[in-house]
Design a protein around this motif. Structure first.
Motif, PDB file in Angstrom:
ATOM      1  N   HIS A 105       4.813   0.157   0.033  1.00 44.02           N
ATOM      2  CA  HIS A 105       3.306   0.385   0.252  1.00 44.02           C
ATOM      3  C   HIS A 105       2.671  -0.847  -0.361  1.00 44.02           C
ATOM      4  CE1 HIS A 105      -0.388   2.448  -1.103  1.00 44.02           C
ATOM      5  NE2 HIS A 105      -0.006   3.344  -0.388  1.00 44.02           N
ATOM      6  N   ALA A 106       1.426  -0.988   0.507  1.00 42.76           N
ATOM      7  CA  ALA A 106       0.393  -1.997   0.295  1.00 42.76           C
ATOM      8  C   ALA A 106       0.375  -2.268  -1.108  1.00 42.76           C
ATOM      9  CB  ALA A 106      -0.587  -2.235   0.880  1.00 42.76           C
ATOM     10  N   ASP A 107      -0.110  -1.406  -1.988  1.00 43.45           N
ATOM     11  CA  ASP A 107      -0.584  -1.435  -3.304  1.00 43.45           C
ATOM     12  C   ASP A 107       0.919  -1.730  -4.215  1.00 43.45           C
ATOM     13  OD1 ASP A 107      -2.870  -0.339  -2.830  1.00 43.45           O
ATOM     14  OD2 ASP A 107      -2.656   1.310  -3.399  1.00 43.45           O
ATOM     15  N   THR A 108       2.019  -1.301  -3.673  1.00 43.23           N
ATOM     16  CA  THR A 108       3.159  -1.648  -4.528  1.00 43.23           C
ATOM     17  C   THR A 108       3.435  -3.260  -4.479  1.00 43.23           C
ATOM     18  OG1 THR A 108       4.297   0.402  -4.092  1.00 43.23           O
ATOM     19  CG2 THR A 108       5.270  -1.381  -4.866  1.00 43.23           C
ATOM     20  N   VAL A 109       3.209  -3.883  -3.260  1.00 46.81           N
ATOM     21  CA  VAL A 109       3.566  -5.247  -3.027  1.00 46.81           C
ATOM     22  C   VAL A 109       2.249  -6.075  -3.495  1.00 46.81           C
ATOM     23  CG1 VAL A 109       3.225  -6.965  -1.119  1.00 46.81           C
ATOM     24  CG2 VAL A 109       4.434  -4.853  -0.634  1.00 46.81           C
ATOM     25  N   GLY A 110       1.251  -5.611  -3.811  1.00 47.44           N
ATOM     26  CA  GLY A 110       0.152  -6.263  -4.440  1.00 47.44           C
ATOM     27  C   GLY A 110       0.380  -6.212  -5.866  1.00 47.44           C
ATOM     28  N   ALA A 111       0.938  -5.211  -6.409  1.00 47.63           N
ATOM     29  CA  ALA A 111       1.136  -5.377  -7.872  1.00 47.63           C
ATOM     30  C   ALA A 111       2.348  -6.182  -8.269  1.00 47.63           C
ATOM     31  CB  ALA A 111       1.522  -4.017  -8.393  1.00 47.63           C
ATOM     32  N   MET A 112       3.343  -6.139  -7.201  1.00 46.65           N
ATOM     33  CA  MET A 112       4.516  -7.205  -7.458  1.00 46.65           C
ATOM     34  C   MET A 112       4.311  -8.610  -7.436  1.00 46.65           C
ATOM     35  SD  MET A 112       7.334  -5.017  -4.940  1.00 46.65           S
ATOM     36  CE  MET A 112       8.788  -5.994  -5.343  1.00 46.65           C
ATOM     37  N   ASN A 113       3.198  -9.020  -6.539  1.00 43.01           N
ATOM     38  CA  ASN A 113       2.667 -10.040  -6.359  1.00 43.01           C
ATOM     39  C   ASN A 113       1.940 -10.761  -7.530  1.00 43.01           C
ATOM     40  OD1 ASN A 113       4.065 -10.867  -4.055  1.00 43.01           O
ATOM     41  ND2 ASN A 113       2.401 -10.152  -2.468  1.00 43.01           N
ATOM     42  N   VAL A 114       0.975  -9.873  -8.108  1.00 40.12           N
ATOM     43  CA  VAL A 114       0.144 -10.150  -9.160  1.00 40.12           C
ATOM     44  C   VAL A 114       1.110 -10.345 -10.400  1.00 40.12           C
ATOM     45  CG1 VAL A 114      -1.463  -8.877 -10.767  1.00 40.12           C
ATOM     46  CG2 VAL A 114      -1.915  -8.917  -8.526  1.00 40.12           C
ATOM     47  N   GLU A 115       2.109  -9.574 -10.831  1.00 36.86           N
ATOM     48  CA  GLU A 115       2.899  -9.616 -11.686  1.00 36.86           C
ATOM     49  C   GLU A 115       3.732 -11.033 -11.675  1.00 36.86           C
ATOM     50  OE1 GLU A 115       6.389  -7.414 -11.950  1.00 36.86           O
ATOM     51  OE2 GLU A 115       6.630  -7.351 -14.315  1.00 36.86           O
ATOM     52  N   HIS A 116       4.369 -11.289 -10.460  1.00 41.15           N
ATOM     53  CA  HIS A 116       4.790 -12.455 -10.182  1.00 41.15           C
ATOM     54  C   HIS A 116       4.275 -13.872 -10.543  1.00 41.15           C
ATOM     55  CE1 HIS A 116       7.046 -15.566  -7.440  1.00 41.15           C
ATOM     56  NE2 HIS A 116       7.548 -15.642  -8.514  1.00 41.15           N
ATOM     57  N   ARG A 117       2.926 -13.723 -10.044  1.00 41.75           N
ATOM     58  CA  ARG A 117       2.090 -14.831 -10.531  1.00 41.75           C
ATOM     59  C   ARG A 117       1.770 -15.164 -12.069  1.00 41.75           C
ATOM     60  NH1 ARG A 117      -2.346 -15.003  -5.626  1.00 41.75           N
ATOM     61  NH2 ARG A 117      -0.616 -14.981  -4.006  1.00 41.75           N
ATOM     62  N   ASP A 118       1.840 -13.925 -12.611  1.00 43.90           N
ATOM     63  CA  ASP A 118       1.715 -14.240 -14.065  1.00 43.90           C
ATOM     64  C   ASP A 118       2.961 -14.398 -14.724  1.00 43.90           C
ATOM     65  OD1 ASP A 118       0.079 -13.394 -16.517  1.00 43.90           O
ATOM     66  OD2 ASP A 118       1.856 -12.136 -16.873  1.00 43.90           O
ATOM     67  N   THR A 119       3.919 -13.931 -14.339  1.00 52.04           N
ATOM     68  CA  THR A 119       5.298 -14.234 -15.224  1.00 52.04           C
ATOM     69  C   THR A 119       6.076 -15.209 -14.803  1.00 52.04           C
ATOM     70  OG1 THR A 119       6.443 -12.603 -13.597  1.00 52.04           O
ATOM     71  CG2 THR A 119       5.575 -11.824 -15.620  1.00 52.04           C
ATOM     72  N   ASP A 120       6.012 -15.901 -13.523  1.00 54.52           N
ATOM     73  CA  ASP A 120       6.573 -17.214 -13.136  1.00 54.52           C
ATOM     74  C   ASP A 120       5.717 -18.470 -13.801  1.00 54.52           C
ATOM     75  OD1 ASP A 120       7.063 -19.425 -11.797  1.00 54.52           O
ATOM     76  OD2 ASP A 120       8.379 -18.304 -10.282  1.00 54.52           O
TER      77      ASP A 120
END
Ligand SMILES: [Zn+2]
Length: 155
Positions: free
Chosen positions: A108-123
Motif C-alpha cells: 500500500h502506498a501509505d505503508t511505503v511512505g511510512a517505511m521511507n520516512v522511518e528509514h530517513r530518520d533512523t539511518d
C-alpha cells in the motif's frame, strides 16, 4: 473538492489511536515546507495533508506529557521510492498502490511512505545527506546515487 466524511472520521480515529499507543518516537514529514501547496487531484492527496497536520498538532500538544519524541524528515519522493531496492520513479505509485518497476516490491502506498520516512530518520548516514531543507531535486539526486551504487554492488 469532494470529501468523504466517513473516511475523514476514520483518519481522525486512526490519529487518536496512534497517539493513545504512546510511541517512543513520532516521525513527521516536514510540514512547514508543504503548506500553501494546492491539493492534488485525487482524494488521498487531499485528506492526507489534513491528517498529517492534525496528527502534528495533537502530537506537539501531547508529546511532552506522553514522552514521545517528535522528529521531522524531508518528505520528498517518499511515496515514489522503493523501500526494498531504492529505485525512485513516479510510475512506482499508482493511486493507493505501490509497485516497484525495478524489483516488483508491492505494498500500500501509505505503508511505503511510512517505511521511507522511518528509514530517513533512523539511518544516520542518510539523515546526514538528506536533511529537512535539502531541495526536492537534491533529494532525488541522492536517492538515485544510492540506488546506482547498490545496483553496481549486487550485479
Ligand atoms: Zn524495488
Amino acid at each position: 473538492m469532494k470529501l468523504d466524511a466517513q473516511r475523514v472520521r476514520g483518519q481522525a480515529e486512526a490519529t487518536r489511536e496512534i497517539l493513545r499507543s504512546r510511541p517512543d518516537v513520532l516521525i513527521m514529514e516536514d510540514l512547514s515546507r508543504m503548506r500553501g501547496r494546492t491539493p492534488g487531484r485525487n482524494f488521498s492527496r487531499v485528506v492526507s495533508p489534513w491528517m498529517r497536520s492534525n496528527l502534528k498538532e495533537r502530537a506537539e500538544f501531547l508529546s511532552p506529557a506522553g514522552g514521545s519524541r517528535l522528529e521531522a524528515v524531508n518528505p520528498a519522493h517518499t511515496s515514489q521510492e522503493c523501500p526494498q531496492c531504492g529505485y525512485v520513479h513516479k510510475d512506482n505509485r499508482q493511486g493507493d498502490r505501490f509497485h516497484c518497476r525495478h524489483c516488483h516490491f508491492t505494498a500500500h502506498a501509505d505503508t511505503v511512505g511510512a517505511m521511507n520516512v522511518e528509514h530517513r530518520d533512523t539511518d544516520h548516514k542518510l539523515r546526514e545527506r538528506i536533511q529537512v531543507f535539502t531541495p526536492k531535486e537534491g533529494v532525488l539526486k541522492i536517492l538515485r546515487e544510492i540506488f546506482e551504487r547498490k545496483r553496481a554492488l549486487f550485479t
